[in-house]
Design an enzyme around this catalytic site. Structure first.
Site, short mmCIF file in Angstrom:
data_model
loop_
_atom_site.label_atom_id
_atom_site.label_comp_id
_atom_site.label_asym_id
_atom_site.label_seq_id
_atom_site.Cartn_x
_atom_site.Cartn_y
_atom_site.Cartn_z
N GLY A 153 8.81 13.90 35.41
CA GLY A 153 8.97 13.80 36.86
C GLY A 153 10.42 13.55 37.20
CE LYS B 116 3.30 -1.34 45.34
NZ LYS B 116 3.99 -1.21 46.63
NE ARG C 193 3.77 20.24 38.85
CZ ARG C 193 2.77 19.79 39.58
NH1 ARG C 193 2.53 20.31 40.76
NH2 ARG C 193 2.02 18.81 39.15
CE LYS D 83 3.48 1.82 42.78
NZ LYS D 83 4.64 1.99 43.64
N GLY E 103 10.95 8.66 57.43
CA GLY E 103 10.63 8.81 56.01
C GLY E 103 10.19 7.53 55.33
#
Lengths: 438, 438
Positions: free
Chosen positions: A10, A203, A45, A103, A185
């Site tokens: 990733g 968490k 990706r 998490k 965002g």
């Protein structure tokens, strides 16, 4: 010294941050770890333009990293449940250590993953899964290792805290601030995970297991979001000397463990009350140390990367250590047989103080009827505010109660809501002292 | 599993706390460490009635523990410099690991001790030496290991913070609150170590070495106490939006490292400004993680014991680890050759904003003369308060400046004090932003 070879799965926000921190601070990191930590391969990706991957081996298939014999540690930063689970289990099966910031994966599949890792004698590290860059897993699992932990309470979702901060500072409505957070965002297009407390419950589940040595039991966490908090509640809490925060709370009691995420009134003078915007903080009470608190960025590329790389440093140091002497995944050694069997309590058995807001028809005797119901359930009132009625309008009544069992409160609310003089549902917000000055 | 056998030297406040925490939480500690941590022998001069030492081997000679072949780890809790140094070096010479809470010992003799320990391949752990129970050494040395540390700033002396808290809350004078703190046992009969910043400078010296990988250089720390802070300063700071805290501050700059302990005005909205009474807190800024903060009890029997026992847990886990892979004493591997050679800057080279309080004769032109001096030294004024003059009395003038080099400020103060219109010395308190919300 032989370097530790890392495969990063990733290259999004956290993956890119991890790549950049490992690259930028490589020399210092090697001096800290006692050997270099090198990026052997990266799987992604879509390319992250903030990363200079010149000379780095890349692939679009994350599973390639899980089987690549040149990789010692797989760093899982793809997120999600199913593919991440399969990826991590494949890496473990191939004898690789794993570092993850996921998490959801740990809270839901952690028991299975740790069992597999224990059998293979590999490390699974997940500092970045809770509160981003704050080293709270390390502090709780190692730094407070002398203590019997009494409770843990934290602001562990930055989006929710951003919304509550702006609702309070600007007197605005939830929907209004959420829309702004989405535009900036700070909140996802589908904000459910954050504002309904699911992310925080993931968490908290992890923190509780480390605090008390119990298996991960996400399905038993009580989860309540902040979407029903109104500007009126924020203002009334303020008048009473409180601030509303979305907290994850886990307490050890005689009857078992509390595990709950919900909006909470806390006294203004608490440090947790002064944690603004997207920042996170976790207060932890130990029997020896007393109250402690850990504060910092709970998300973001480089803050989260800070935790991922700290885990890599631990792996680099412990890679040659006998597995038995490594810090146990969930703080206590002996997977299975030595875990604590403290049960997670059903929500109706927890004890809390409460803030209630009712809308009443302005008729004599309403207050008496409400007070009688509370009294009959054994609930005593600490404070009461009844606003002056305007002609023809409903009157808000604000109540603060002393501590009572949630079951009694549920029953009292049911009875109050059935009164002809009360309009609509009662707003109920739990109140916690969480004294960190003790 | 083979237990780790501990010898505790000193059974005073911290020694007694350590004994009791190790005994009370023995089962959980063994589950965390992967093996039992047992008290093999205790050395003390006067018995601590809070400890049940039934069945424990005792002695009045601490050096007996340093040579006892049945002891794996010596816990030094006798305090002081000379005997403690000899004791620790003797234990190391005999191949024992060492855990100490002695900040003075580490700050002054740490380089020598770590060198000896490195040669013998033994651990010297000292979490309890800084900020009591707060796991700040572990957080800084391991949890933030991915970061290039930019600055560290902390309230690391509880006595000083207790005095400043009560001066502010009650508008009282320094001497008055100090006398009360002494009566309550929060301050020593000779309070010099605490109120003049020596204790804080010991702790800051240790934090800075771990933050930047430089040798311990206590002799280069700038130390200024709080004994000259007046109730007037506390009130004026408040009017300007600041709180006065006694901080240890270390920053990385182009020219080297700042290492300084002094009273400091910080904005009220900082978390550090909300740390009250004897509590401690340390803010740490890393290049990846951004600002973080660690809060808790900085002293006391069991809070300090919490840190001592956490160190014992680390020793128990790492006792069989190759020394090269253990966390380096001062965070970075390679004693000697790999340390950073960043110099500690002389105080006159640091850059800070300043609060100044002058007493002026109420004559026209005083302010103009002061402003001219500041301007000629290149110092610009951010805020100015001139109180109304009472007949025949001196007028206090309060100034806040923008950032300037301390050298310029020293010169400006010398020139201001030489003005005929200015009575007595100028009060100067440094002002820091220390933004932890960034």
């Amino acid at each position: 010294m032989k370097p530790v070879r890392v495969g990063i799965c990733g290259l999004g926000t956290v993956g890119g941050g991890t790549f950049n921190v490992l690259t930028r601070n490589a020399d210092d990191i090697a001096r800290r770890a006692g050997r270099p930590i090198v990026i052997e391969q990266v799987a992604f990706r879509s390319f992250n333009p903030e990363c200079d991957i010149t000379g780095i081996k890349t692939t679009s298939d994350v599973f390639e990293l899980a089987t690549n014999p040149d990789i010692d540690v797989l760093v899982e930063l793809i997120g999600g449940y199913d593919v991440a689970r399969e990826l991590v289990l494949t890496a473990i099966e191939n004898g690789k250590h794993v570092v993850t910031a996921n998490k959801a994966l740990i809270a839901v599949h952690g028991n299975e993953i740790f069992k597999a890792a224990h059998e293979k004698g590999v490390i699974v590290a997940f500092e970045a899964a809770v509160a981003g860059g704050i080293p709270v897993i390390k502090s709780l699992r190692e730094g407070l290792g002398a203590n019997r932990i009494e409770w843990v309470a934290g602001i562990i979702n930055g989006t929710g805290n951003y919304i509550l901060t702006h609702m309070r500072e600007e007197g605005r409505a939830f929907e209004d601030v959420l829309a702004e957070a989405q535009a900036l965002g700070y909140a996802e297009a589908d904000p459910t995970f954050d504002v309904e407390g699911i992310d925080a419950a993931h968490k908290l589940t992890i923190l509780a297991s480390i605090a008390y040595g119990v298996p991960l039991q996400f399905d038993k966490a009580y989860t309540e979001g902040i979407s029903r908090i109104t500007a009126e509640d924020v203002e009334q809490a303020d008048n009473l000397g409180y601030i509303i925060k979305h907290l994850g709370i886990s307490k050890r009691t005689e009857a078992g463990l509390e595990l709950r995420v919900h909006p909470t009134l806390i006294p203004k003078e608490r440090l947790l009350a002064s944690v603004y915007g997207v920042k996170n903080a976790i207060a932890i009470m130990g029997d020896a140390v007393g109250p402690t608190l850990y504060y910092g960025a709970g998300a973001g590329a480089e803050p989260t990367a800070s935790a991922v790389v700290a885990d890599l440093l631990d792996v680099a140091r412990d890679i040659t250590t006998d597995h038995h002497y490594r810090v146990p995944y969930l703080a206590f050694s002996g997977i299975g047989e030595q875990e604590s069997d403290l049960p997670i309590m059903p929500m109706e058995d927890i004890v809390s103080a409460y803030y209630l807001r009712l809308l009443a028809v302005d008729r004599p005797g309403v207050l008496a009827r409400v007070a009688t119901i509370l009294s009959e359930q054994g609930i005593s009132i600490e404070a009461l505010i009844q606003k002056e009625a305007k002609e023809g309008e409903l009157v808000p009544i604000i109540l603060l109660t002393h501590c009572t069992r949630e079951k009694q409160m549920n029953e009292a609310m049911r009875l109050i809501e059935s009164l002809a003089d009360i309009a609509g549902p009662v707003t109920r917000i739990r109140v916690e002292s969480l004294d960190e000055q003790e």
